[in-house]
Design a protein around this motif. Structure first.
Motif, short mmCIF file in Angstrom:
data_model
loop_
_atom_site.label_atom_id
_atom_site.label_comp_id
_atom_site.label_asym_id
_atom_site.label_seq_id
_atom_site.Cartn_x
_atom_site.Cartn_y
_atom_site.Cartn_z
N ASN A 278 -3.73 -11.12 -48.44
CA ASN A 278 -4.57 -10.96 -49.63
C ASN A 278 -5.12 -9.53 -49.68
O ASN A 278 -5.21 -8.85 -48.66
N GLY A 279 -5.50 -9.10 -50.88
CA GLY A 279 -6.05 -7.76 -51.03
C GLY A 279 -5.01 -6.67 -51.12
O GLY A 279 -5.30 -5.51 -50.84
N LEU A 280 -3.79 -7.01 -51.52
CA LEU A 280 -2.73 -6.02 -51.64
C LEU A 280 -3.05 -5.04 -52.77
O LEU A 280 -3.42 -5.44 -53.87
N ASN A 281 -2.91 -3.75 -52.47
CA ASN A 281 -3.05 -2.69 -53.47
C ASN A 281 -1.73 -1.92 -53.53
O ASN A 281 -1.45 -1.11 -52.66
N ALA A 282 -0.94 -2.20 -54.55
CA ALA A 282 0.41 -1.64 -54.59
C ALA A 282 0.79 -1.23 -56.00
O ALA A 282 0.47 -1.91 -56.98
N GLU A 283 1.48 -0.11 -56.08
CA GLU A 283 2.13 0.32 -57.31
C GLU A 283 3.61 0.00 -57.17
O GLU A 283 4.35 0.67 -56.45
N ILE A 284 4.05 -1.05 -57.85
CA ILE A 284 5.40 -1.57 -57.69
C ILE A 284 6.35 -0.90 -58.67
O ILE A 284 6.08 -0.83 -59.88
N SER A 285 7.47 -0.42 -58.15
CA SER A 285 8.58 -0.01 -59.01
C SER A 285 9.78 -0.86 -58.61
O SER A 285 10.09 -0.99 -57.43
N TYR A 286 10.43 -1.44 -59.61
CA TYR A 286 11.48 -2.42 -59.34
C TYR A 286 12.71 -2.12 -60.19
O TYR A 286 12.60 -1.90 -61.40
N LYS A 287 13.86 -2.12 -59.53
CA LYS A 287 15.12 -1.87 -60.23
C LYS A 287 16.16 -2.88 -59.79
O LYS A 287 16.38 -3.09 -58.60
N THR A 288 16.80 -3.53 -60.77
CA THR A 288 17.84 -4.50 -60.46
C THR A 288 18.81 -4.58 -61.63
O THR A 288 18.48 -4.16 -62.75
N MET A 289 20.00 -5.15 -61.38
CA MET A 289 20.95 -5.36 -62.46
C MET A 289 21.00 -6.83 -62.84
O MET A 289 20.93 -7.19 -64.02
N ASN A 290 21.09 -7.72 -61.85
CA ASN A 290 21.27 -9.15 -62.13
C ASN A 290 20.18 -10.02 -61.54
O ASN A 290 20.28 -11.25 -61.58
N GLY A 291 19.13 -9.43 -60.99
CA GLY A 291 18.08 -10.21 -60.35
C GLY A 291 16.78 -10.18 -61.12
O GLY A 291 16.67 -9.63 -62.21
N ASN A 292 15.75 -10.79 -60.51
CA ASN A 292 14.42 -10.85 -61.11
C ASN A 292 13.36 -10.61 -60.05
O ASN A 292 13.63 -10.70 -58.84
N PHE A 293 12.15 -10.32 -60.52
CA PHE A 293 11.01 -10.10 -59.64
C PHE A 293 10.00 -11.22 -59.87
O PHE A 293 9.59 -11.47 -61.00
N TYR A 294 9.61 -11.92 -58.78
CA TYR A 294 8.65 -13.02 -58.86
C TYR A 294 7.47 -12.74 -57.95
O TYR A 294 7.64 -12.23 -56.83
N THR A 295 6.27 -13.09 -58.42
CA THR A 295 5.09 -12.90 -57.57
C THR A 295 3.98 -13.85 -58.01
O THR A 295 3.92 -14.24 -59.19
N ASN A 296 3.12 -14.24 -57.06
CA ASN A 296 1.93 -15.02 -57.40
C ASN A 296 0.67 -14.15 -57.35
O ASN A 296 -0.45 -14.66 -57.44
N PHE A 297 0.84 -12.82 -57.18
CA PHE A 297 -0.27 -11.88 -57.33
C PHE A 297 -0.53 -11.64 -58.82
O PHE A 297 0.39 -11.74 -59.65
N ASP A 298 -1.75 -11.29 -59.15
CA ASP A 298 -2.05 -10.83 -60.50
C ASP A 298 -1.50 -9.41 -60.66
O ASP A 298 -1.75 -8.54 -59.82
N VAL A 299 -0.76 -9.18 -61.73
CA VAL A 299 -0.13 -7.88 -61.94
C VAL A 299 -0.57 -7.29 -63.27
O VAL A 299 -0.96 -7.99 -64.20
N GLU A 300 -0.47 -5.98 -63.35
CA GLU A 300 -0.78 -5.25 -64.57
C GLU A 300 0.35 -4.27 -64.84
O GLU A 300 0.70 -3.47 -63.97
N LYS A 301 0.91 -4.34 -66.04
CA LYS A 301 2.00 -3.44 -66.38
C LYS A 301 1.49 -2.02 -66.49
O LYS A 301 0.38 -1.77 -66.94
N THR A 302 2.31 -1.08 -66.07
CA THR A 302 1.97 0.33 -66.17
C THR A 302 2.99 1.05 -67.04
O THR A 302 4.08 0.55 -67.28
N THR A 303 2.61 2.22 -67.51
CA THR A 303 3.48 3.00 -68.39
C THR A 303 4.71 3.47 -67.61
O THR A 303 4.57 4.04 -66.52
#
Length: 303
Positions: free
Chosen positions: A232-257
């Protein structure tokens, strides 16, 4: 008469089974040897790192409350003749080198080369001096594998790499840096902490953190899933790149520009702006950059 028929049937079955195993690539003769060694760092430092390179086989690393690096390597060589087995047992082994705050442990063979100056390990199946040497190459007539079990001081950094026929497991290691790469095997890391660089080309990555990374980290798999359990308490700026997959999480996320990069052109049209194709969002205050790269798998980030 029935007893003779039954015996002949059993004999025939055994012959067919042996031939089937042979056709599958099983070798007629094999030999197993266990190698046990202990190493110490030339100097004790917060930057101490253990580097392990293997080609065929698994690597299991466990952190413990000690200062000595302990290894147990099971070497197995198989071939169609006893002479080839003996040659393999002589040619394949384990070596180590030390430099500064690093200990290097690596597979030794006629096809391997280690450079202490750079810490670089290379493996080529045929030991060519040059391309024109192909007429004089010697084909390896035996199969081999080395399975490593390594105990390291739990607070050291690690750089562990494997290629074929084996998984990598890391348990209870809390160094500054965790580099773990595997080409054709899976990566499983439990109760770990530290800046992370993991790459499993064709299999899954599973990580359970005892403490979240506090520095930029990389998670890559071409054809496998990436499963990461953070605290708990993760502080992360996530960048994700995929062609055929997906990203799943149960953390609260906020989209960035999305990031925009400038591309200089020689024409009079000026500067061209290119939109980054990566998906970007943050968890918590988004302080620590985490990079997820995949082609066909999913990333599952949980708390």
């Amino acid at each position: 008469m029935k007893t003779i028929k039954i015996s002949l049937l059993i004999l025939l079955f055994n012959i067919l089974f042996i031939n089937a195993q042979y056709l599958k690539g099983e070798k007629k003769y094999n030999q197993v040897e266990t190698i046990e060694e202990e190493y110490q760092f030339l100097e004790q430092s917060p930057d101490n790192i253990v580097v392990i390179d293997n080609v065929y086989g698994s690597i299991d690393v466990e952190g413990y409350n000690g200062k000595t690096i302990k290894i147990e390597v099971v070497k197995k060589v198989s071939a169609d003749t006893k002479q080839d087995v003996a040659e393999g047992m002589q040619e394949i082994g384990v070596k180590s080198s030390k430099k500064g705050d690093a200990v290097y442990i690596y597979m030794d063979s006629p096809y391997s080369k280690f450079d202490l100056e750079t810490g670089n390990f290379q493996h080529h199946e045929f030991n060519f001096g040059s391309r024109r040497n192909y007429k004089h190459r010697k084909k390896r007539m035996y199969k081999y594998r080395l399975d490593f079990k390594v105990k390291v001081p739990k607070n050291v950094s690690i750089d562990v790499k494997a290629i074929n026929k084996g998984n990598i497991t890391i348990d209870n290691v809390h160094g500054k840096l965790l580099i773990v790469h595997n080409v054709n095997g899976a990566i499983d890391m439990t109760n770990v902490s530290g800046q992370t660089d993991v790459n499993a080309l064709n299999k899954d990555i599973n990580i359970t953190y005892a403490k979240n990374p506090t520095k930029e980290s990389w998670f890559k798999s071409l054809n496998g899933d990436i499963n990461v359990l953070f605290k708990n308490g993760l502080n992360a700026e996530i960048s994700y790149k995929t062609m055929n997959g997906n990203f799943y999480t149960n953390f609260d996320v906020e989209k960035t520009t999305p990031q925009v990069s400038k591309i200089k052109q020689n024409s009079k049209r000026g500067v061209k702006y290119k939109l980054n194709k990566r998906k970007n969002f943050k968890i918590g205050n988004g302080k620590i950059p985490f990079h997820f790269d995949q082609l066909n798998g999913d990333a599952i980030v949980k708390k």
